[in-house]
Design a protein around this motif. Sequence first.
Motif, PDB file in Angstrom:
ATOM      1  N   CYS A 109       0.843  -1.201   0.000  1.00 59.55           N
ATOM      2  CA  CYS A 109       0.000   0.000   0.000  1.00 59.55           C
ATOM      3  C   CYS A 109       0.878   1.251   0.000  1.00 59.55           C
ATOM      4  CB  CYS A 109      -0.933  -0.016   1.208  1.00 59.55           C
ATOM      5  SG  CYS A 109      -2.267  -1.217   1.016  1.00 59.55           S
ATOM      6  N   GLY A 110       2.037   1.154   0.637  1.00 55.01           N
ATOM      7  CA  GLY A 110       3.001   2.259   0.599  1.00 55.01           C
ATOM      8  C   GLY A 110       3.505   2.480  -0.811  1.00 55.01           C
ATOM      9  N   LEU A 111       3.768   1.378  -1.509  1.00 54.42           N
ATOM     10  CA  LEU A 111       4.247   1.488  -2.894  1.00 54.42           C
ATOM     11  C   LEU A 111       3.157   2.113  -3.772  1.00 54.42           C
ATOM     12  CD1 LEU A 111       6.474   0.973  -4.929  1.00 54.42           C
ATOM     13  CD2 LEU A 111       5.737  -1.406  -5.101  1.00 54.42           C
ATOM     14  N   ALA A 112       1.899   1.756  -3.511  1.00 53.81           N
ATOM     15  CA  ALA A 112       0.785   2.364  -4.267  1.00 53.81           C
ATOM     16  C   ALA A 112       0.784   3.882  -4.057  1.00 53.81           C
ATOM     17  CB  ALA A 112      -0.548   1.753  -3.830  1.00 53.81           C
ATOM     18  N   ARG A 113       0.967   4.317  -2.803  1.00 51.54           N
ATOM     19  CA  ARG A 113       1.006   5.762  -2.511  1.00 51.54           C
ATOM     20  C   ARG A 113       2.162   6.450  -3.245  1.00 51.54           C
ATOM     21  NH1 ARG A 113      -3.416   7.008  -1.208  1.00 51.54           N
ATOM     22  NH2 ARG A 113      -4.241   7.057   0.899  1.00 51.54           N
ATOM     23  N   ARG A 114       3.331   5.793  -3.249  1.00 52.89           N
ATOM     24  CA  ARG A 114       4.495   6.380  -3.901  1.00 52.89           C
ATOM     25  C   ARG A 114       4.265   6.467  -5.421  1.00 52.89           C
ATOM     26  NH1 ARG A 114       7.065   9.400  -2.710  1.00 52.89           N
ATOM     27  NH2 ARG A 114       9.132   8.755  -3.416  1.00 52.89           N
ATOM     28  N   LEU A 115       3.565   5.476  -5.972  1.00 53.65           N
ATOM     29  CA  LEU A 115       3.269   5.497  -7.416  1.00 53.65           C
ATOM     30  C   LEU A 115       2.215   6.546  -7.732  1.00 53.65           C
ATOM     31  CD1 LEU A 115       3.297   1.652  -8.112  1.00 53.65           C
ATOM     32  CD2 LEU A 115       5.041   3.320  -8.794  1.00 53.65           C
ATOM     33  N   GLN A 116       1.345   6.804  -6.774  1.00 53.23           N
ATOM     34  CA  GLN A 116       0.366   7.886  -6.936  1.00 53.23           C
ATOM     35  C   GLN A 116       1.093   9.231  -6.961  1.00 53.23           C
ATOM     36  OE1 GLN A 116      -2.093   8.372  -3.471  1.00 53.23           O
ATOM     37  NE2 GLN A 116      -3.520   9.770  -4.470  1.00 53.23           N
ATOM     38  N   GLN A 117       2.090   9.363  -6.089  1.00 50.07           N
ATOM     39  CA  GLN A 117       2.829  10.623  -5.983  1.00 50.07           C
ATOM     40  C   GLN A 117       3.738  10.847  -7.192  1.00 50.07           C
ATOM     41  OE1 GLN A 117       4.519   9.621  -2.227  1.00 50.07           O
ATOM     42  NE2 GLN A 117       2.893  10.586  -1.040  1.00 50.07           N
ATOM     43  N   LYS A 118       4.312   9.738  -7.684  1.00 54.27           N
ATOM     44  CA  LYS A 118       5.170   9.842  -8.876  1.00 54.27           C
ATOM     45  C   LYS A 118       4.863   8.650  -9.769  1.00 54.27           C
ATOM     46  CE  LYS A 118       9.932  10.158 -10.403  1.00 54.27           C
ATOM     47  NZ  LYS A 118      10.950   9.133 -10.471  1.00 54.27           N
ATOM     48  N   ILE A 365       9.887  -2.036  10.109  1.00 55.17           N
ATOM     49  CA  ILE A 365      10.565  -2.528   8.895  1.00 55.17           C
ATOM     50  C   ILE A 365       9.762  -2.223   7.619  1.00 55.17           C
ATOM     51  CG2 ILE A 365      11.815  -4.328  10.176  1.00 55.17           C
ATOM     52  CD1 ILE A 365       9.950  -6.427   8.992  1.00 55.17           C
ATOM     53  N   ILE A 366       8.571  -1.645   7.775  1.00 52.91           N
ATOM     54  CA  ILE A 366       7.767  -1.299   6.586  1.00 52.91           C
ATOM     55  C   ILE A 366       8.537  -0.363   5.644  1.00 52.91           C
ATOM     56  CG2 ILE A 366       5.681  -0.103   5.771  1.00 52.91           C
ATOM     57  CD1 ILE A 366       4.212  -1.205   8.240  1.00 52.91           C
ATOM     58  N   PRO A 367       9.096   0.750   6.161  1.00 52.34           N
ATOM     59  CA  PRO A 367       9.775   1.674   5.233  1.00 52.34           C
ATOM     60  C   PRO A 367      10.998   1.068   4.542  1.00 52.34           C
ATOM     61  CG  PRO A 367       9.716   2.596   7.483  1.00 52.34           C
ATOM     62  CD  PRO A 367       9.023   1.285   7.539  1.00 52.34           C
ATOM     63  N   VAL A 368      11.653   0.105   5.208  1.00 53.10           N
ATOM     64  CA  VAL A 368      12.844  -0.522   4.606  1.00 53.10           C
ATOM     65  C   VAL A 368      12.443  -1.276   3.338  1.00 53.10           C
ATOM     66  CG1 VAL A 368      14.719  -2.164   4.977  1.00 53.10           C
ATOM     67  CG2 VAL A 368      13.855  -0.809   6.915  1.00 53.10           C
ATOM     68  N   ALA A 369      11.411  -2.118   3.464  1.00 50.08           N
ATOM     69  CA  ALA A 369      10.968  -2.910   2.308  1.00 50.08           C
ATOM     70  C   ALA A 369      10.363  -2.014   1.241  1.00 50.08           C
ATOM     71  CB  ALA A 369       9.944  -3.940   2.761  1.00 50.08           C
ATOM     72  N   LEU A 370       9.638  -0.990   1.680  1.00 48.57           N
ATOM     73  CA  LEU A 370       9.027  -0.062   0.724  1.00 48.57           C
ATOM     74  C   LEU A 370      10.112   0.608  -0.129  1.00 48.57           C
ATOM     75  CD1 LEU A 370       6.873   1.653  -0.557  1.00 48.57           C
ATOM     76  CD2 LEU A 370       6.753   3.030   1.539  1.00 48.57           C
ATOM     77  N   ALA A 371      11.200   1.022   0.513  1.00 46.08           N
ATOM     78  CA  ALA A 371      12.288   1.677  -0.226  1.00 46.08           C
ATOM     79  C   ALA A 371      12.892   0.719  -1.260  1.00 46.08           C
ATOM     80  CB  ALA A 371      13.361   2.163   0.751  1.00 46.08           C
ATOM     81  N   VAL A 372      13.079  -0.541  -0.869  1.00 47.72           N
ATOM     82  CA  VAL A 372      13.667  -1.517  -1.799  1.00 47.72           C
ATOM     83  C   VAL A 372      12.724  -1.754  -2.984  1.00 47.72           C
ATOM     84  CG1 VAL A 372      14.390  -3.935  -2.071  1.00 47.72           C
ATOM     85  CG2 VAL A 372      15.072  -2.645  -0.021  1.00 47.72           C
ATOM     86  N   PHE A 373      11.451  -2.015  -2.676  1.00 44.81           N
ATOM     87  CA  PHE A 373      10.480  -2.255  -3.754  1.00 44.81           C
ATOM     88  C   PHE A 373      10.362  -1.040  -4.670  1.00 44.81           C
ATOM     89  CE2 PHE A 373       7.520  -5.833  -1.971  1.00 44.81           C
ATOM     90  CZ  PHE A 373       8.446  -6.778  -2.378  1.00 44.81           C
ATOM     91  N   GLU A 374      10.349   0.156  -4.070  1.00 47.32           N
ATOM     92  CA  GLU A 374      10.211   1.346  -4.916  1.00 47.32           C
ATOM     93  C   GLU A 374      11.435   1.504  -5.819  1.00 47.32           C
ATOM     94  OE1 GLU A 374       9.660   5.228  -3.125  1.00 47.32           O
ATOM     95  OE2 GLU A 374       9.135   6.075  -5.098  1.00 47.32           O
ATOM     96  N   ARG A 375      12.611   1.192  -5.271  1.00 54.42           N
ATOM     97  CA  ARG A 375      13.835   1.292  -6.064  1.00 54.42           C
ATOM     98  C   ARG A 375      13.775   0.318  -7.253  1.00 54.42           C
ATOM     99  NH1 ARG A 375      15.673   4.349  -8.254  1.00 54.42           N
ATOM    100  NH2 ARG A 375      17.321   3.568  -9.564  1.00 54.42           N
ATOM    101  N   VAL A 376      13.287  -0.911  -6.991  1.00 50.92           N
ATOM    102  CA  VAL A 376      13.134  -1.886  -8.070  1.00 50.92           C
ATOM    103  C   VAL A 376      12.177  -1.342  -9.129  1.00 50.92           C
ATOM    104  CG1 VAL A 376      12.202  -4.173  -8.664  1.00 50.92           C
ATOM    105  CG2 VAL A 376      13.643  -3.907  -6.626  1.00 50.92           C
TER     106      VAL A 376
END
Length: 382
Positions: A109-118, A365-376
């Motif tokens: 869901c964090g990745l969805a928010r980041r994709l919404q933002q960019k 640990i949510i932000p750690v995984a979110l950062a990795v997934f977003e980077r991918v």
Amino acid sequence: MRRNYDLNAELTSLRRDLHRMPELSGEEVETATRMANWLRDCAADEVIVGMGGHGVAGIFDSGEPGPTVLFRCELDALPIHETGTPEWRSAIPGKGHMCGHDGHMAIMCGLARRLQQKRPARGRIILLYQPAEETGEGARGVIADPRFASIRPDFAFGLHNLPGMSAGHVGLRAGSFCFASEGMEIHLAGRTSHAAHPEDGISPAAATIDLAARLPKLPSELGLTPEDGLVTLSHMRLGESAFGIAPGESWIMATIRARTDEVQERLMAAARDMAARAAAAAGLGIDISTAERFAACFNDDDATDILREAVTETGTPCVELDGPFRWSEDFGLFGSVCPSAFFVLGAGEDHPQLHNPDYDFPDEIIPVALAVFERVARGRCG
Ligand SMILES: [Zn+2]
Ligand SMILES: [Zn+2]
């Protein structure tokens, strides 16, 4: 677009809400609805619901040529009564998010928010909320869904949190990552008799005891070490709980696991053969059923490199694992669709183990995984 708000706080709050309302494999109705609404709120271009059961897929489509990259998490909880006492503990007796799938959903869901933002600049990003992971049914159901063709990925990525490993550390390796596994139930049928006259019946006792002793030794008979494959007895029952009856039936349940799908097939066939011979020798009827089949999870070299690069670029501490895990993950089946890679994310060295009744996903640990997934995601799709 939202500005100046705390995404981590929003995800922690979401994770705890999900934790309160666990739903079992195949019953993830409310959780799925919630995830679909979240994706719509994040302006996903398309949201597919009811995939392979209650699966949900959010599609972020750049409209430009490029790869389709899929990230997968799980919707389901477990039939375990939570004994921990966080404020957000399960509100449903006998059910709990004791595997951390609530946390995995929050990361997505964090990745969805980041994709919404960019928004992605090329290709498509698929966020897949898969149902029924715990029973091994979900990945198969999603991939078999006719609508999966429309989101068929070029790469697929997933993760699982791992107690016993430092919080926020990533564990990675190319090649075998998790064992294949399948449950086998062997039912032997003879005939009951009076306990005073066992000779008038056909008791499965001797064959059952013999099989129970020999099944776990099957891998070594085939020249396999426990790092290649193993058979674990999980349940047995002989006749009824009575003194006056010589038994007429028995049940043996065992879990068979192997590093590769090929070895798994060999072990399954050998176990069937051993049981059939034992039944025939004792004049017993036999019925074998299987359940909870998980494909081995195999990390593709290229997909693993993409993950490793993202881990390095985000400055995430990383451990190269020296062997695969003996547990199973139905993410493995995505490897039959496209190059895929899976990693573990430390949940803390002293954290309660997965499926323990006092387990609770560590929000930090949510932000750690979110950062990795977003980077991918950014690396492939901008
Ligand atoms: Zn689990
Ligand atoms: Zn799990």
